[in-house]
Design a protein around this motif. Structure first.
Motif, short mmCIF file in Angstrom:
data_model
loop_
_atom_site.label_atom_id
_atom_site.label_comp_id
_atom_site.label_asym_id
_atom_site.label_seq_id
_atom_site.Cartn_x
_atom_site.Cartn_y
_atom_site.Cartn_z
N ALA B 151 0.77 -1.27 -0.14
CA ALA B 151 0.01 -0.20 0.08
C ALA B 151 0.78 1.25 -0.16
CB ALA B 151 -0.95 -0.09 1.52
N VAL B 152 0.57 2.28 -0.91
CA VAL B 152 1.47 3.40 -1.01
C VAL B 152 0.45 4.60 -1.04
CG1 VAL B 152 3.42 4.47 -2.22
CG2 VAL B 152 2.84 1.92 -2.42
N ALA B 153 0.78 5.53 -0.09
CA ALA B 153 -0.25 6.55 -0.11
C ALA B 153 0.45 7.70 -1.38
CB ALA B 153 -0.09 7.20 1.16
N GLY B 154 -0.77 8.48 -1.31
CA GLY B 154 -0.60 9.50 -2.37
C GLY B 154 -1.37 9.57 -3.71
N LYS B 155 -2.21 10.58 -3.91
CA LYS B 155 -3.15 10.45 -5.07
C LYS B 155 -2.21 10.86 -6.22
CE LYS B 155 -7.70 10.42 -4.28
NZ LYS B 155 -7.75 8.74 -4.20
N ALA B 156 -2.32 10.31 -7.54
CA ALA B 156 -1.72 10.81 -8.59
C ALA B 156 -2.81 12.15 -8.95
CB ALA B 156 -1.84 10.01 -9.85
N PRO B 157 -1.86 13.00 -9.98
CA PRO B 157 -2.84 13.97 -10.48
C PRO B 157 -3.88 13.68 -11.25
CG PRO B 157 -0.41 14.41 -10.93
CD PRO B 157 -0.85 13.16 -10.27
N ALA B 158 -4.87 14.76 -11.36
CA ALA B 158 -6.17 14.03 -12.14
C ALA B 158 -5.77 14.38 -13.52
CB ALA B 158 -7.18 15.18 -11.97
N ASN B 159 -6.53 13.73 -14.51
CA ASN B 159 -6.61 13.67 -16.16
C ASN B 159 -6.76 15.22 -16.46
OD1 ASN B 159 -6.25 10.95 -16.23
ND2 ASN B 159 -8.49 10.77 -16.42
N SER B 160 -6.12 15.68 -17.56
CA SER B 160 -6.58 16.87 -17.96
C SER B 160 -7.13 16.87 -19.47
CB SER B 160 -5.12 17.64 -17.88
OG SER B 160 -5.07 18.98 -18.81
N LEU B 161 -8.18 17.10 -19.54
CA LEU B 161 -8.92 16.77 -20.84
C LEU B 161 -9.70 17.95 -21.09
CD1 LEU B 161 -10.12 12.98 -20.03
CD2 LEU B 161 -8.15 13.69 -21.37
N GLY B 162 -9.83 18.07 -22.50
CA GLY B 162 -10.72 19.32 -23.13
C GLY B 162 -12.22 18.82 -23.16
N PHE B 163 -12.96 19.65 -23.42
CA PHE B 163 -14.52 19.39 -23.78
C PHE B 163 -14.44 18.87 -25.43
CE2 PHE B 163 -18.59 20.12 -25.63
CZ PHE B 163 -19.46 19.56 -24.57
N PRO B 164 -15.31 17.80 -25.65
CA PRO B 164 -16.15 16.92 -24.69
C PRO B 164 -15.60 15.89 -24.05
CG PRO B 164 -16.23 16.32 -27.11
CD PRO B 164 -15.35 17.08 -27.14
N PHE B 165 -14.14 15.63 -24.05
CA PHE B 165 -13.85 14.24 -23.79
C PHE B 165 -13.87 13.99 -22.23
CE2 PHE B 165 -11.48 15.34 -27.85
CZ PHE B 165 -12.23 14.31 -28.39
N ASN B 166 -13.98 15.54 -21.51
CA ASN B 166 -13.86 15.51 -20.10
C ASN B 166 -15.43 15.22 -19.44
OD1 ASN B 166 -15.05 17.93 -20.92
ND2 ASN B 166 -14.20 19.23 -19.74
N VAL B 167 -16.26 14.97 -20.53
CA VAL B 167 -17.66 14.61 -19.96
C VAL B 167 -17.64 12.84 -19.83
CG1 VAL B 167 -20.19 14.56 -20.35
CG2 VAL B 167 -18.59 16.74 -20.99
N ARG B 168 -17.51 12.46 -18.73
CA ARG B 168 -17.42 10.99 -18.63
C ARG B 168 -18.59 10.14 -19.17
NH1 ARG B 168 -13.32 8.54 -15.22
NH2 ARG B 168 -12.08 10.04 -14.29
N ARG B 169 -19.81 10.62 -19.04
CA ARG B 169 -21.31 10.19 -19.36
C ARG B 169 -21.13 9.64 -20.72
NH1 ARG B 169 -25.71 8.41 -15.95
NH2 ARG B 169 -27.16 7.49 -17.70
N GLY B 170 -20.42 10.78 -21.52
CA GLY B 170 -20.43 10.51 -22.95
C GLY B 170 -19.69 8.80 -23.55
N LEU B 171 -18.95 8.53 -22.46
CA LEU B 171 -18.17 7.38 -22.69
C LEU B 171 -19.18 6.12 -22.88
CD1 LEU B 171 -15.14 7.66 -20.38
CD2 LEU B 171 -15.05 7.32 -22.89
N GLY B 172 -20.52 6.40 -22.19
CA GLY B 172 -21.24 5.24 -22.38
C GLY B 172 -22.00 4.91 -23.79
N LEU B 173 -21.89 5.89 -24.48
CA LEU B 173 -22.14 5.79 -25.93
C LEU B 173 -21.08 5.23 -26.63
CD1 LEU B 173 -24.11 9.07 -26.52
CD2 LEU B 173 -25.05 6.98 -25.98
#
Lengths: 147, 316
Positions: B151-173
């Protein structure tokens, strides 16, 4: 085995001929390096019987090749030689210090293998894996495949 | 203008229906009970093989790690793609920053359906499109192996995505188009067992097609050019054609391929490079049989010419 030694000597000779083109020059050194490694790999895999003298000759040829590369690294990789018929990555010039560290470590590994001349195929295998790992380490960062 | 009113009304209704349909169609879908029942108890020793076949550490270890540090799956590598920058997360056993609190069902939903425990779509930079072809029992084995890692503590940085790729819901389609547990290459009955074993390793855990196959406009792999090589997702290089088509590996024997995966040397004693260096080091940990199976499959897939454009000759 004599053939192998002869081939290596000829390669070493070919490698020493001066080219005006740094890209062709460094590619020739890399090709020579690969040929020598191919010969050693056959011994590691047991396809060629182990022969201490010819293994040492091959390792020495590898060292001569690495020294040539090391001494000429600035001339072999002048600024601007990342374009054209080359797979050298632009990262070499963005991180010349890192590139030189990697190629220096490779030379050190080869020298260590020559200094502690392997006594059998297993000893050679360990050294060969270290040296081969160096090939991958450098190519991981500093070479880019092109179509 | 009653007609116009009617048209506008109809358009609004249609738009509304489409939006509602889209919302339902894009909903994350979890695994069914039948698949979950196949997970089984999991075996860490067997899971180690899946771990290396899957190359987990290549993306999830801290960049530049060597040796045992490669088993600290803290994340943080930056994958710079045309869609934006993806950062593989911490998948160590840390209960807060990693996946230490995940159940095996949570893990299976991530691997096979690309759905997180909180019910969000995961981005396919995590190659669940390939992992979806894996056997549930292998997922449970991998889960058991991951449990043995630190177990190693520490969060990795978040993704850095532009619109529309930052809308996760769109991945469903997107998943409706591309997510399938069916093999890519179908072989006739009586195909030798190693070829089939290789298909599983390459198309499933190995996820070779993710880099070695060109993508279409919406980012799915082109099955008609399976493993034909592609422009690299990162940087300016290419990923080679590993079929026997023109530009590919027709002149490599199965032994050549297996040897390359074991030692990193090509038949003409060039060496492995780029992102493949880590992959090859993982493949070297597999058994001789597994490497031979991968080689057998690669020699059996349909040949395609290079899936990337020919190199431009430099102007002289």
């Amino acid at each position: 085995m004599r053939k192998l030694i002869l081939a290596i000597s000829m390669l070493a000779f070919a490698g020493s001929a001066a080219f005006a083109d740094p890209v062709a020059d460094r590619q020739a050194l890399m090709k020579e390096r690969g040929k020598i490694a191919a010969g050693l790999s056959k011994v590691v895999k047991g396809e060629t019987p182990y022969d201490a003298a010819s293994v040492l000759t091959a390792l020495q040829a590898l060292q001569a090749n690495a020294e040539k590369f090391h001494a000429g690294v600035d001339a072999l990789f002048p600024a601007g030689s990342d374009i054209g018929d080359t797979t050298a990555s632009p990262k070499i010039w963005q991180d010349m210090a890192g590139f030189k560290t990697a190629e220096g470590k490779y030379l050190a590994d080869v020298k260590a293998a020559v200094a502690a001349a392997p006594a059998d195929a297993d000893a050679l295998k360990a050294q060969f894996n270290t040296i081969g790992g160096g090939c991958g380490n450098c190519h991981q960062s500093y070479r880019v495949k092109k179509g | 203008m009653p007609l116009l009113k009617k048209l506008v009304g109809a358009a609004l209704v249609l738009g509304g229906v489409a939006a509602i349909a889209g919302w339902f169609l894009s909903a994350p879908v979890r695994l069914g009970a039948a698949t979950l029942a196949q997970l089984g108890p999991g075996d860490a020793d067997r899971g180690k093989r899946i771990f290396y076949a899957g190359g987990c550490t290549s993306c999830h270890a801290k960049p530049g790690s060597q040796g045992d540090a490669r088993l600290q799956l803290v994340g943080g590598l930056e994958l710079k793609t045309p869609f934006g920058t993806f950062v593989p997360p911490n998948i160590s056993q840390d209960t807060k920053d990693g996946i230490g609190a995940w159940s095996v069902e949570d893990f299976a939903n991530a691997m096979l359906k690309g759905v997180s425990p909180s019910g969000e779509h995961l981005y396919p930079a995590f190659p669940y499109i390939s992992y979806a072809r894996m056997k549930p029992a292998d997922i449970a084995d991998l889960y058991a192996f991951l449990k043995t890692l630190p177990a190693v503590a520490g969060k990795a940085p978040a993704n850095s995505l532009g619109f529309p790729f930052n809308v996760r819901r769109g991945l469903g389609l997107w998943k409706l188009l591309y997510l399938s547990d069916k093999p890519v290459v179908s072989f006739p009955e009586g195909t030798p067992q190693p070829v089939q074993a290789g298909r599983y390793l390459v198309e499933g855990p190995g996820h070779c097609g993710e880099c070695h196959t060109p993508r279409d406009l919406t980012g799915g792999t082109r099955k008609s050019q399976w493993l034909a090589g592609a422009a690299a997702a990162e940087g300016s290089g290419i990923v080679p054609n590993i079929t026997s088509g023109e530009g590919g590996i027709a002149d490599w024997s199965e032994a050549d391929i297996a040897n390359y995966l074991e030692t990193g040397f090509t038949p003409d004693f060039d060496t492995v490079g780029g992102a493949m260096v880590d992959v090859q080091r993982n493949m070297a940990v597999l058994t001789r049989e597994d490497r031979a199976a991968i080689a057998a499959y690669l020699k059996a897939v349909p040949p395609h010419p290079n899936g990337y454009p020919a190199r431009k000759k430099p102007a002289s």
